[in-house]
Motif scaffolding. Structure first.
Motif, PDB file in Angstrom:
ATOM      1  N   GLN A  80       0.824  -1.197   0.000  1.00  0.00           N
ATOM      2  CA  GLN A  80       0.000   0.000   0.000  1.00  0.00           C
ATOM      3  C   GLN A  80       0.869   1.262   0.000  1.00  0.00           C
ATOM      4  O   GLN A  80       0.576   2.241  -0.700  1.00  0.00           O
ATOM      5  CB  GLN A  80      -0.933  -0.020   1.231  1.00  0.00           C
ATOM      6  N   TRP A  81       1.966   1.240   0.766  1.00  0.00           N
ATOM      7  CA  TRP A  81       2.871   2.390   0.788  1.00  0.00           C
ATOM      8  C   TRP A  81       3.604   2.529  -0.544  1.00  0.00           C
ATOM      9  O   TRP A  81       3.791   3.646  -1.045  1.00  0.00           O
ATOM     10  CB  TRP A  81       3.886   2.202   1.923  1.00  0.00           C
ATOM     11  N   LEU A  82       4.007   1.412  -1.129  1.00  0.00           N
ATOM     12  CA  LEU A  82       4.768   1.468  -2.373  1.00  0.00           C
ATOM     13  C   LEU A  82       3.959   2.045  -3.520  1.00  0.00           C
ATOM     14  O   LEU A  82       4.472   2.847  -4.318  1.00  0.00           O
ATOM     15  CB  LEU A  82       5.275   0.065  -2.727  1.00  0.00           C
ATOM     16  N   ARG A  83       2.676   1.645  -3.654  1.00  0.00           N
ATOM     17  CA  ARG A  83       1.898   2.114  -4.812  1.00  0.00           C
ATOM     18  C   ARG A  83       1.311   3.512  -4.619  1.00  0.00           C
ATOM     19  O   ARG A  83       0.667   4.023  -5.535  1.00  0.00           O
ATOM     20  CB  ARG A  83       0.779   1.129  -5.112  1.00  0.00           C
ATOM     21  N   THR A  84       1.540   4.113  -3.476  1.00  0.00           N
ATOM     22  CA  THR A  84       1.092   5.499  -3.265  1.00  0.00           C
ATOM     23  C   THR A  84       2.287   6.391  -2.961  1.00  0.00           C
ATOM     24  O   THR A  84       2.783   7.109  -3.845  1.00  0.00           O
ATOM     25  CB  THR A  84       0.059   5.555  -2.114  1.00  0.00           C
ATOM     26  N   VAL A  85       2.777   6.319  -1.715  1.00  0.00           N
ATOM     27  CA  VAL A  85       3.896   7.187  -1.315  1.00  0.00           C
ATOM     28  C   VAL A  85       5.169   6.806  -2.075  1.00  0.00           C
ATOM     29  O   VAL A  85       5.909   7.683  -2.566  1.00  0.00           O
ATOM     30  CB  VAL A  85       4.115   7.085   0.207  1.00  0.00           C
ATOM     31  N   GLY A  86       5.438   5.513  -2.215  1.00  0.00           N
ATOM     32  CA  GLY A  86       6.654   5.089  -2.913  1.00  0.00           C
ATOM     33  C   GLY A  86       6.671   5.530  -4.359  1.00  0.00           C
ATOM     34  O   GLY A  86       7.719   5.989  -4.886  1.00  0.00           O
ATOM     35  N   LEU A 137       7.200  19.225  -4.606  1.00  0.00           N
ATOM     36  CA  LEU A 137       6.217  18.156  -4.772  1.00  0.00           C
ATOM     37  C   LEU A 137       6.366  17.060  -3.727  1.00  0.00           C
ATOM     38  O   LEU A 137       5.446  16.280  -3.512  1.00  0.00           O
ATOM     39  CB  LEU A 137       6.320  17.561  -6.173  1.00  0.00           C
ATOM     40  N   PHE A 138       7.531  16.982  -3.095  1.00  0.00           N
ATOM     41  CA  PHE A 138       7.724  15.952  -2.068  1.00  0.00           C
ATOM     42  C   PHE A 138       6.820  16.192  -0.844  1.00  0.00           C
ATOM     43  O   PHE A 138       6.673  15.304  -0.003  1.00  0.00           O
ATOM     44  CB  PHE A 138       9.185  15.911  -1.619  1.00  0.00           C
ATOM     45  N   ALA A 139       6.240  17.388  -0.736  1.00  0.00           N
ATOM     46  CA  ALA A 139       5.326  17.647   0.391  1.00  0.00           C
ATOM     47  C   ALA A 139       4.082  16.761   0.321  1.00  0.00           C
ATOM     48  O   ALA A 139       3.511  16.406   1.361  1.00  0.00           O
ATOM     49  CB  ALA A 139       4.932  19.126   0.407  1.00  0.00           C
ATOM     50  N   LEU A 140       3.681  16.391  -0.900  1.00  0.00           N
ATOM     51  CA  LEU A 140       2.475  15.568  -1.033  1.00  0.00           C
ATOM     52  C   LEU A 140       2.650  14.187  -0.408  1.00  0.00           C
ATOM     53  O   LEU A 140       1.821  13.772   0.428  1.00  0.00           O
ATOM     54  CB  LEU A 140       2.087  15.456  -2.511  1.00  0.00           C
ATOM     55  N   PRO A 141       3.680  13.421  -0.754  1.00  0.00           N
ATOM     56  CA  PRO A 141       3.817  12.116  -0.107  1.00  0.00           C
ATOM     57  C   PRO A 141       4.083  12.217   1.394  1.00  0.00           C
ATOM     58  O   PRO A 141       3.670  11.345   2.168  1.00  0.00           O
ATOM     59  CB  PRO A 141       4.978  11.461  -0.849  1.00  0.00           C
ATOM     60  N   VAL A 142       4.786  13.280   1.810  1.00  0.00           N
ATOM     61  CA  VAL A 142       5.028  13.437   3.248  1.00  0.00           C
ATOM     62  C   VAL A 142       3.713  13.681   3.986  1.00  0.00           C
ATOM     63  O   VAL A 142       3.434  13.076   5.034  1.00  0.00           O
ATOM     64  CB  VAL A 142       6.023  14.576   3.495  1.00  0.00           C
ATOM     65  N   LEU A 143       2.866  14.568   3.460  1.00  0.00           N
ATOM     66  CA  LEU A 143       1.557  14.809   4.072  1.00  0.00           C
ATOM     67  C   LEU A 143       0.691  13.561   4.048  1.00  0.00           C
ATOM     68  O   LEU A 143      -0.019  13.254   5.022  1.00  0.00           O
ATOM     69  CB  LEU A 143       0.847  15.955   3.345  1.00  0.00           C
ATOM     70  N   MET A 144       0.712  12.822   2.945  1.00  0.00           N
ATOM     71  CA  MET A 144      -0.105  11.620   2.827  1.00  0.00           C
ATOM     72  C   MET A 144       0.317  10.583   3.859  1.00  0.00           C
ATOM     73  O   MET A 144      -0.525   9.945   4.498  1.00  0.00           O
ATOM     74  CB  MET A 144       0.007  11.065   1.411  1.00  0.00           C
ATOM     75  N   ALA A 145       1.630  10.396   4.042  1.00  0.00           N
ATOM     76  CA  ALA A 145       2.101   9.434   5.040  1.00  0.00           C
ATOM     77  C   ALA A 145       1.803   9.905   6.452  1.00  0.00           C
ATOM     78  O   ALA A 145       1.533   9.088   7.345  1.00  0.00           O
ATOM     79  CB  ALA A 145       3.603   9.204   4.873  1.00  0.00           C
ATOM     80  N   SER A 146       1.824  11.226   6.688  1.00  0.00           N
ATOM     81  CA  SER A 146       1.576  11.757   8.031  1.00  0.00           C
ATOM     82  C   SER A 146       0.117  11.626   8.429  1.00  0.00           C
ATOM     83  O   SER A 146      -0.202  11.338   9.590  1.00  0.00           O
ATOM     84  CB  SER A 146       1.997  13.230   8.093  1.00  0.00           C
ATOM     85  N   ILE A 147      -0.786  11.827   7.492  1.00  0.00           N
ATOM     86  CA  ILE A 147      -2.218  11.852   7.814  1.00  0.00           C
ATOM     87  C   ILE A 147      -2.841  10.459   7.710  1.00  0.00           C
ATOM     88  O   ILE A 147      -3.682  10.073   8.536  1.00  0.00           O
ATOM     89  CB  ILE A 147      -2.952  12.849   6.904  1.00  0.00           C
ATOM     90  N   LEU A 148      -2.427   9.690   6.693  1.00  0.00           N
ATOM     91  CA  LEU A 148      -3.031   8.376   6.503  1.00  0.00           C
ATOM     92  C   LEU A 148      -2.277   7.264   7.210  1.00  0.00           C
ATOM     93  O   LEU A 148      -2.744   6.116   7.213  1.00  0.00           O
ATOM     94  CB  LEU A 148      -3.119   8.048   4.999  1.00  0.00           C
ATOM     95  N   GLY A 149      -1.138   7.550   7.764  1.00  0.00           N
ATOM     96  CA  GLY A 149      -0.343   6.536   8.443  1.00  0.00           C
ATOM     97  C   GLY A 149       0.040   6.966   9.837  1.00  0.00           C
ATOM     98  O   GLY A 149      -0.483   7.931  10.396  1.00  0.00           O
ATOM     99  N   SER A 150       0.997   6.254  10.393  1.00  0.00           N
ATOM    100  CA  SER A 150       1.463   6.538  11.746  1.00  0.00           C
ATOM    101  C   SER A 150       2.558   7.589  11.710  1.00  0.00           C
ATOM    102  O   SER A 150       3.079   7.954  10.650  1.00  0.00           O
ATOM    103  CB  SER A 150       1.971   5.254  12.403  1.00  0.00           C
ATOM    104  N   LEU A 151       2.910   8.073  12.914  1.00  0.00           N
ATOM    105  CA  LEU A 151       3.993   9.047  13.008  1.00  0.00           C
ATOM    106  C   LEU A 151       5.321   8.425  12.567  1.00  0.00           C
ATOM    107  O   LEU A 151       6.155   9.094  11.936  1.00  0.00           O
ATOM    108  CB  LEU A 151       4.090   9.558  14.451  1.00  0.00           C
ATOM    109  N   LEU A 152       5.524   7.162  12.877  1.00  0.00           N
ATOM    110  CA  LEU A 152       6.743   6.472  12.445  1.00  0.00           C
ATOM    111  C   LEU A 152       6.823   6.422  10.922  1.00  0.00           C
ATOM    112  O   LEU A 152       7.886   6.656  10.335  1.00  0.00           O
ATOM    113  CB  LEU A 152       6.774   5.071  13.039  1.00  0.00           C
TER     114      LEU A 152
END
Length: 578
Positions: free
Chosen positions: A93-99, A121-136
């Motif tokens: 799931q991380w690879l096909r979106t954030v990756g 543009l790197f702000a988009l995957p960082v925000l997506m991982a922060s909001i849809l995933g864990s802090l780690l």
């Protein structure tokens, strides 16, 4: 397997577990928003690279192909994938979106030879991982972006060794910004999720409380009605419709108090409450169409508007004056009964001494006038003793809910024996007529209690009957209906005059009697004894045949049960349902 620590869960994942729902609605909305943003960004990149490729013929087509592949991948995820949480590891799931985003933006940054800066543009995957995933996961994604930027800076430093500081400084600042964005976005998402959960819990608690309030209000015996300033009825409970004499269909449609012409007094009270903004309390009568007057006690309270533009509502509380008077009378009678029982118990000893002294005095007297005086004292003492006995017997009577000892007895046999004994004691021969029954009836009752009930009814019938032949009639009959559990009925009829409506209304109440010589406890005790055995006592005006003529009279009937009444279940015997 150890459970995940709450501090390690992402905001959306924490919301999921607290809500006990696999996919919260808010998470789905955020997931679809990010996927739509990715697809939109892919389309913008395709258009941008297409324009550059068209304007610059020597430009390579590789960036355009990368943007096209990214747009196709983002659109496929948006249309063909269901919302899913980002795990704690770099899974599929991380690879096909954030990756995919990290690889695409890094490739575009490397192929443009510093002509276009794709670092924002790197702000988009960082925000997506922060909001849809864990802090780690958010920190890991920020770290990945930082490594990619440092790698790109290293590649640039190899090509231009004389200008390396600026590239590494730019990579460090951008990486620091990604870490800050990931942490702040994760904290904000957690904060918003916590607020959303509290709001959902508050809404759930409010909905439950509203349902509980509706059930409580619907089950109240007092009527409750909410009326606005234009006299529109916003809501009303079933008791209010019953007190106002309205049908149940009226609750489904809005209606106004002005629609009823006989409710002017009620309208005036509501208008006065709105005009003075003070609660009101009054007794009034309303007249419904085709109905008699209804006497109500009205109390009003005004609600406080929660908003400046909201109008004030008037809550009307209604009570039936007759029921209030009945409750007050019952409480008064109960207190009088307790006091009377205590007084009667204290009277027994001096009364016995008076009776004994009067009997000793009568033995020494010879004068007729003096003997008449002792006889008068004896009669009044016996009357007083009977009143005391009735009061004490009332206090000792078995409660209807507790049940009384009984057995299956022959009703005809016991009725005939009691009637014969009563005739001998009262010297009543021609006035009493016992109608024989063609069949034998077995009922559940106590023999002594049946004797007490029948003797009391016969004494009352003798007091008000004419005394002529068959002026008192006792019969046993079978009811021809299957709707009543008690099918055997004992009837005691007399040709007395009709009862006054006020007397008939309180006929079975304790300490109520139209005869000043009676304690007013006889019929009440009889009814209590009947109900303790599952029987029912009632009064009606009926006619009987006397000398070939139908004569109206008063009839008391007791409907017996053919089975023992069910005893109540003690609280200690109750077991909770599984």
């Amino acid at each position: 397997m150890q459970p995940d620590s709450p501090g390690r869960l992402g905001p959306a994942l924490r919301a999921t577990r607290l809500d006990h729902s696999p996919q919260p609605q808010e998470f789905e909305r955020l997931w679809r928003a990010f996927m739509t943003a990715r697809a939109t960004l892919g389309l913008v990149l395709v258009l941008l690279q297409g324009g550059i490729f068209a304007l610059t013929p020597q430009q390579s087509s590789t960036p355009l192909l990368i943007c096209g592949a990214y747009f196709a991948a983002a659109l496929a995820v948006r249309l063909m994938t269901h919302p899913q949480h980002l795990g704690h590891t770099f899974d599929v799931q991380w690879l096909r979106t954030v990756g995919v985003d990290l690889v695409t933006f890094a490739a575009l940054q490397a192929l443009q030879n510093s002509s276009i800066n794709y670092a924002p543009l790197f702000a988009l995957p960082v925000l997506m991982a922060s909001i849809l995933g864990s802090l780690l996961m958010a920190m890991g994604t920020a770290a990945g972006v930082t490594l990619l930027l440092f790698g790109y800076a290293s590649w640039l430093s190899i090509q231009t060794p004389w200008d390396t500081t600026a590239h590494f400084m730019q990579a460090a600042l951008t990486g620091s910004g990604c870490f800050a964005i990931s942490f702040i976005a994760s904290q904000l998402a957690g904060r918003l999720t916590s607020m959303e959960l509290r709001a959902q819990r508050s809404q759930l608690a409010t909905a439950v409380q509203r349902q509980v309030n509706a059930l409580v209000i619907a089950s109240l015996n007092d009527g409750i009605m909410v009326v606005d300033e234009q006299l529109w009825v916003r809501s009303a409970n079933p008791a209010a419709f019953g007190l106002l004499g309205l049908t149940a269909q009226s609750a489904d449609t809005p209606w106004r108090l002005t629609e009823q012409p006989g409710w002017q007094a009620l309208q005036d009270v509501v208008n006065l409450s709105h005009r003075t903004q003070c609660p009101q309390q009054t007794d009034l009568s309303i007249h419904g169409e085709g109905q008699g007057a209804r006497h109500l006690r009205i109390s009003t309270q005004l609600t406080t508007p929660q908003e400046s533009e909201a109008q004030m509502l008037c809550v009307v509380f209604m009570q039936d004056q007759r029921e209030m008077q009945a409750r007050f009378r019952t409480e008064k009678l109960a207190s009088m009964g307790r006091m009377s029982a205590a007084v009667a118990h204290e009277i027994r000893n001096p009364l016995a001494a008076i009776v004994q002294a009067n009997a000793l005095l009568a033995e020494d007297l010879k004068e007729p006038s003096q003997l008449r005086m002792t006889h008068m004292v004896q009669q009044n003492a016996q009357r007083l003793e009977k009143i005391v006995h009735d009061i004490l017997r009332l206090a000792q009577a078995p409660h209807r809910a507790a049940g009384a000892p009984g057995q299956m007895i022959s009703l005809e046999e016991n009725v005939n024996r009691v009637c014969r004994d009563w005739q001998q004691q009262t010297s009543v021969t021609q006035a009493l007529k016992v109608d024989p029954s063609a069949e034998e009836h077995q009922v559940w009752f106590d023999t002594e209690h049946l004797r007490r009930i029948l003797v009391n009814l016969l004494d009352n019938a003798r007091r008000f009957a004419s005394g002529g032949p068959a002026s008192i009639q006792v019969s046993v009959k079978t009811l021809n209906t299957n709707k009543l559990a008690a099918s055997t009925c004992l009837c005691v009829w007399s040709d007395g005059g009709p009862l006054d409506p006020s007397v008939e209304q309180h006929l079975f109440e304790p300490f109520f009697s139209s005869d000043s010589r009676s304690s007013g406890l006889g019929l009440y005790i009889c009814r209590e004894l009947c109900e303790s055995h599952g029987a029912v006592m009632a009064y009606e005006r009926s006619s009987r045949l006397i000398h070939q003529t139908m004569q109206p009279g008063n009839e008391f009937n007791v409907m017996f049960s053919t089975q023992p009444p069910h005893p109540p279940v003690a609280s200690s015997q109750l077991t909770p349902a599984p």
